[in-house]
Design an enzyme around this catalytic site. Structure first.
Site, PDB file in Angstrom:
ATOM      1  N   GLU A  77     -51.237  86.551  24.319  1.00 33.57           N
ATOM      2  CA  GLU A  77     -49.953  86.426  25.044  1.00 33.57           C
ATOM      3  C   GLU A  77     -48.796  85.878  24.198  1.00 33.57           C
ATOM      4  O   GLU A  77     -48.058  84.995  24.645  1.00 33.57           O
ATOM      5  CB  GLU A  77     -50.156  85.561  26.293  1.00 33.57           C
ATOM      6  CG  GLU A  77     -51.200  86.141  27.224  1.00 33.57           C
ATOM      7  CD  GLU A  77     -51.595  85.226  28.382  1.00 33.57           C
ATOM      8  OE1 GLU A  77     -50.902  84.223  28.622  1.00 33.57           O
ATOM      9  OE2 GLU A  77     -52.597  85.525  29.042  1.00 33.57           O
TER      10      GLU A  77
ATOM     11  N   GLU B  26     -59.463  91.569  31.166  1.00 30.92           N
ATOM     12  CA  GLU B  26     -59.371  90.593  32.275  1.00 30.92           C
ATOM     13  C   GLU B  26     -59.015  91.305  33.577  1.00 30.92           C
ATOM     14  O   GLU B  26     -57.988  91.042  34.190  1.00 30.92           O
ATOM     15  CB  GLU B  26     -58.310  89.520  31.951  1.00 30.92           C
ATOM     16  CG  GLU B  26     -58.525  88.840  30.622  1.00 30.92           C
ATOM     17  CD  GLU B  26     -57.524  87.733  30.312  1.00 30.92           C
ATOM     18  OE1 GLU B  26     -56.804  87.289  31.230  1.00 30.92           O
ATOM     19  OE2 GLU B  26     -57.461  87.317  29.138  1.00 30.92           O
TER      20      GLU B  26
HETATM   21  O1  G3I Z   1     -60.215  71.127  33.157  1.00 32.10           O
HETATM   22  C1  G3I Z   1     -59.776  70.674  34.439  1.00 32.10           C
HETATM   23  C2  G3I Z   1     -60.842  69.876  35.060  1.00 32.10           C
HETATM   24  O2  G3I Z   1     -61.063  68.731  34.301  1.00 32.10           O
HETATM   25  C3  G3I Z   1     -60.438  69.537  36.501  1.00 32.10           C
HETATM   26  O3  G3I Z   1     -61.503  68.929  37.139  1.00 32.10           O
HETATM   27  C4  G3I Z   1     -60.056  70.799  37.278  1.00 32.10           C
HETATM   28  C5  G3I Z   1     -59.566  70.488  38.685  1.00 32.10           C
HETATM   29  O4  G3I Z   1     -58.672  71.456  39.132  1.00 32.10           O
HETATM   30  O5  G3I Z   1     -59.059  71.463  36.585  1.00 32.10           O
HETATM   31  C6  G3I Z   1     -59.523  71.881  35.312  1.00 32.10           C
HETATM   32  O6  G3I Z   1     -58.651  72.705  34.621  1.00 32.10           O
HETATM   33  C7  G3I Z   1     -58.406  73.977  35.176  1.00 32.10           C
HETATM   34  C8  G3I Z   1     -59.080  75.035  34.304  1.00 32.10           C
HETATM   35  O7  G3I Z   1     -58.702  76.311  34.732  1.00 32.10           O
HETATM   36  C9  G3I Z   1     -60.607  74.945  34.334  1.00 32.10           C
HETATM   37  O8  G3I Z   1     -61.078  75.128  35.641  1.00 32.10           O
HETATM   38  C10 G3I Z   1     -56.899  74.172  35.179  1.00 32.10           C
HETATM   39  O9  G3I Z   1     -56.311  73.288  36.092  1.00 32.10           O
HETATM   40  C11 G3I Z   1     -56.557  75.604  35.529  1.00 32.10           C
HETATM   41  O10 G3I Z   1     -55.162  75.779  35.329  1.00 32.10           O
HETATM   42  C12 G3I Z   1     -57.301  76.526  34.612  1.00 32.10           C
HETATM   43  O11 G3I Z   1     -56.959  77.845  34.958  1.00 32.10           O
HETATM   44  C13 G3I Z   1     -57.376  78.855  34.063  1.00 32.10           C
HETATM   45  C14 G3I Z   1     -56.175  79.451  33.390  1.00 32.10           C
HETATM   46  O12 G3I Z   1     -56.562  80.554  32.588  1.00 32.10           O
HETATM   47  C15 G3I Z   1     -55.480  78.430  32.518  1.00 32.10           C
HETATM   48  O13 G3I Z   1     -54.445  78.922  31.862  1.00 32.10           O
HETATM   49  C16 G3I Z   1     -58.096  79.897  34.870  1.00 32.10           C
HETATM   50  O14 G3I Z   1     -59.321  79.357  35.359  1.00 32.10           O
HETATM   51  C17 G3I Z   1     -58.396  81.127  34.004  1.00 32.10           C
HETATM   52  O15 G3I Z   1     -58.899  82.155  34.811  1.00 32.10           O
HETATM   53  C18 G3I Z   1     -57.121  81.599  33.342  1.00 32.10           C
HETATM   54  O16 G3I Z   1     -57.419  82.669  32.501  1.00 32.10           O
HETATM   55  C19 G3I Z   1     -56.304  83.278  31.824  1.00 32.10           C
HETATM   56  C20 G3I Z   1     -56.825  83.870  30.545  1.00 32.10           C
HETATM   57  O17 G3I Z   1     -57.467  82.877  29.776  1.00 32.10           O
HETATM   58  C21 G3I Z   1     -55.696  84.492  29.725  1.00 32.10           C
HETATM   59  N1  G3I Z   1     -54.983  85.474  30.508  1.00 32.10           N
HETATM   60  C22 G3I Z   1     -54.502  85.013  31.788  1.00 32.10           C
HETATM   61  C23 G3I Z   1     -55.635  84.408  32.620  1.00 32.10           C
HETATM   62  C24 G3I Z   1     -55.116  83.965  33.948  1.00 32.10           C
HETATM   63  O18 G3I Z   1     -54.163  82.957  33.784  1.00 32.10           O
END
Ligand code: G3I
Length: 357
Positions: free
Chosen positions: A158, A264
């Protein structure tokens, strides 16, 4: 009498045989339906690979794995001198144990990356030299650790903007311009010359962004970046993109690379598309019309992907079921519902007729 018994036995044997074939067909997963076309993958979280039923589902349906979050820079390398391998190692071991391919996701991204990579403790941007030292060490360490099992890396994720200017104006871009993208590929290639190296982005089928991605890859390849492949993320919606745009994007990228993965895939039931975290939280009513659109978009999309099987080598769903989905189960995005049961769309995608292509 003897003849009657024989005929009866033949009929019974045929029925048994037919039901066995049917059972076999039913037991086959997406990966089997698409053998001869492309691998079918899934992004997993830690719960998916700890639950026996979900593991069985993964093994039945998929032959490629991506860690949804566990291998991202922020997960494995939260600060300069701290490495956190636990979850990434679990995913790698799961793949080793089960003979599954693993796509590495991802080495450089502006999200889920420790700020230490590009700024000092006062919040000032690092010099290019310091940033490059951090980036190089990160890439070498991660790629080396998993080179026995990871066969492809999303090296840069990205980096192209959604609107203004060709590039996303990240701190890393501010420090080094687009050279940091080139260097990431060079170092990933040095670390593992056998890995297939991807530039990965969302909205990669939308013509304006497609052109920006195309131009960047062309430029950086000419400057010596070993960009082997394009990852079209595929966070789509039931309303878009137009399948013709997906078709054209695959053709365009094929001019530059010999491998494309859909990395994805999910389809939102609302109008939103893309990988931005700024999601609408509204649920969508799954009316018969919405369901029909959902099925048609999946069917049409897979048809065009099959058409390009020479270059499309893997299609990965972003999450196992609606329950796991980052866009929320109320968006109805995947082929397995929140109870891990296949939707009608699953059967439509799986049971295509090759003769009708
Ligand atoms: O790590 C913390 C954890 O400590 C806490 O307990 C938990 C409670 O909500 O949050 C955790 O972090 C979250 C993480 O996922 C792991 O679950 C973040 O808040 C959350 O924002 C994060 O979201 C991920 C996101 O990328 C982050 O940018 C999504 O699961 C994941 O599906 C998404 O994947 C991305 C690809 O890597 C790149 N392309 C876009 C795609 C969607 O955004």
């Amino acid at each position: 009498m003897r003849k009657t018994v024989c005929s009866f036995l033949v009929v019974v044997a045929m029925a048994l045989c037919a039901s066995t074939v049917k059972a076999q067909q039913n037991a086959k997963g997406l990966k089997d339906a698409y053998a001869g076309y492309f691998d079918v993958g899934v992004a997993v979280n830690m719960r998916n690979i700890a639950d026996e039923q979900q593991i069985a589902l993964i093994k039945r349906e998929f032959n490629s794995i991506t860690a949804e979050n566990a291998m991202k820079p922020g997960s494995v390398h939260p600060s300069k001198d701290r490495w956190n391998w636990r979850e990434a190692d679990s995913v790698a071991d799961f793949c080793r144990r089960n003979g599954l391919k693993l796509r590495g996701h991802c080495l450089m991204w502006h999200n889920q990356i420790g700020r230490w990579m590009y700024q000092d403790s006062q919040g000032n941007l690092l010099s290019k030299e310091e940033f490059y030292q951090n980036m190089k060490e990160h890439i070498f360490t991660v790629v080396n650790r998993y080179k026995d099992v990871v066969y492809a890396w999303d090296v840069v994720n990205e980096a192209i903007s959604d609107g203004n200017g060709p590039y996303r104006n990240t701190p890393m871009y501010q420090i080094a311009g687009d050279e940091f993208i080139k260097m990431a590929f060079i170092w990933a290639h040095e670390a593992d010359p056998n890995a297939v190296l991807f530039y990965n982005d969302y909205n990669a089928a939308i013509p304006e962004k497609r052109n920006r991605i195309y131009n960047m890859i062309k430029k950086l390849k000419a400057e010596g970046a070993p960009i082997h492949a394009v990852g079209m993320q595929g966070h789509y919606s039931i309303y878009g993109p137009r399948i013709e745009d997906v078709d054209v994007a695959i053709q365009k990228y094929s001019e530059l690379v010999s491998t494309i993965h859909i990395t994805e895939l999910d389809l939102r039931a609302n109008q939103e598309m893309g990988g931005d975290l700024n999601l609408s939280t509204e649920g969508v009513q799954i009316t018969p019309e919405v369901k029909a659109r959902f099925e048609k978009q999946y069917v049409d999309l897979f048809k065009v992907l099959r058409k390009h099987k020479q270059v499309v080598r893997c299609v990965t769903f972003w999450n196992l079921s609606d329950k796991d989905s980052w866009v929320g189960e109320r968006n109805y995005p995947l082929l397995f519902d929140a109870k891990y049961q296949p939707k009608d769309a699953y059967h439509l995608v799986k049971n295509f007729n090759p003769k009708e292509e």
